[in-house]
Design a protein around this motif. Sequence first.
Motif, PDB file in Angstrom:
ATOM      1  N   TRP A 173       0.835  -1.199   0.000  1.00 34.36           N
ATOM      2  CA  TRP A 173       0.000   0.000   0.000  1.00 34.36           C
ATOM      3  C   TRP A 173       0.866   1.243   0.000  1.00 34.36           C
ATOM      4  CZ3 TRP A 173      -0.067  -3.729   3.814  1.00 34.36           C
ATOM      5  CH2 TRP A 173       0.660  -3.433   4.971  1.00 34.36           C
ATOM      6  N   GLU A 174       0.270   2.312  -0.456  1.00 34.15           N
ATOM      7  CA  GLU A 174       0.914   3.621  -0.435  1.00 34.15           C
ATOM      8  C   GLU A 174      -0.055   4.611   0.187  1.00 34.15           C
ATOM      9  OE1 GLU A 174       1.947   4.459  -4.464  1.00 34.15           O
ATOM     10  OE2 GLU A 174       3.751   3.208  -4.424  1.00 34.15           O
ATOM     11  N   ILE A 175       0.454   5.451   1.060  1.00 37.71           N
ATOM     12  CA  ILE A 175      -0.382   6.442   1.741  1.00 37.71           C
ATOM     13  C   ILE A 175       0.164   7.835   1.438  1.00 37.71           C
ATOM     14  CG2 ILE A 175      -1.232   7.290   3.962  1.00 37.71           C
ATOM     15  CD1 ILE A 175      -0.940   4.471   5.060  1.00 37.71           C
ATOM     16  N   TYR A 176      -0.711   8.704   0.975  1.00 33.33           N
ATOM     17  CA  TYR A 176      -0.337  10.085   0.699  1.00 33.33           C
ATOM     18  C   TYR A 176      -1.270  11.014   1.474  1.00 33.33           C
ATOM     19  CZ  TYR A 176       2.038   7.948  -3.291  1.00 33.33           C
ATOM     20  OH  TYR A 176       2.832   7.151  -4.083  1.00 33.33           O
TER      21      TYR A 176
ATOM     22  N   LEU B 155      -5.188   6.451   0.040  1.00 32.68           N
ATOM     23  CA  LEU B 155      -4.631   5.137   0.363  1.00 32.68           C
ATOM     24  C   LEU B 155      -4.853   4.205  -0.821  1.00 32.68           C
ATOM     25  CD1 LEU B 155      -3.483   3.006   2.339  1.00 32.68           C
ATOM     26  CD2 LEU B 155      -5.805   2.747   3.245  1.00 32.68           C
ATOM     27  N   SER B 156      -3.765   3.687  -1.373  1.00 30.09           N
ATOM     28  CA  SER B 156      -3.854   2.792  -2.530  1.00 30.09           C
ATOM     29  C   SER B 156      -3.294   1.422  -2.168  1.00 30.09           C
ATOM     30  CB  SER B 156      -3.058   3.364  -3.713  1.00 30.09           C
ATOM     31  OG  SER B 156      -3.543   4.626  -4.094  1.00 30.09           O
TER      32      SER B 156
END
Length: 270
Positions: free
Chosen positions: A33-36, A155-156
Amino acid sequence: MRFEVLSKEDMVELSKELSKEGIMNKTREELGWEIYHIIVIRDKFGELIRKSEGISIIEDTLEEIKASFEALMEEWNVGEEKDFKDLFDDVNISKLTLLTALIENGYVEGEEKLKLIKKPKLDDLEIELKFNIDELEDVLEEVEEKLNATLTTELSFMRRYFVEVLEIEEELIKKALEIAEEYATEESLVEAMFVGIGKSVLANTILAIAEKKDKKMELIETLLEHEPLTVEGKKEKINIYFDEEAVEDILKELQKIGYLKVKGNRIWLQ
């Protein structure tokens, strides 16, 4: 050490290339996951200019949008259609922000071809600005207070692909790094370089101690007395730190790839 690649195909191909060179490896897929954290600011352009006075990062962004607006309106006539790709012959965030605002405010319509319906006054155009929260770290409180900014967290989830190298010999690690350059992400390649060096030094130090000490706890105690292990080059130095649990894990890896055998408190080199 392990390399991250961007697709399953690259994972399989990298694993094959490593195996051809006699480099033991295994593949792994896992959920990632990636959080921005994004700061969103929305208002009419004229109001943004007024409220952002003294906040240089906002002022600079608005200046870029103004320059894009003037250039675009100078070359785009009302009723004229333009191909979307022609409007973006290079990556231009300010131009994209502007065009998004023109579409949302009804001044431009279309999909592949965009048509200018009428020319707006820039000061009256409602604009949405987005910044990574880190970009505004030093002025965040001021931005929130003056510009009524909001926080959006994106959130991806995605599948991530890895190839782990199961070697401790320096030459094999160097070869693996050379092969991985074509497949691995830059970040994972840099990390793998340091991890590969560190694990190689730690593993070989363990093997050297194991030649003299066949008791696991004695080996671990001796190793901990020498922490950190150090690798020095001409202009750089790497300090390698570890704890007892980390040494236990390295021992398991060394046993798995056939360098030694551990049973209870006994160690045998193989």
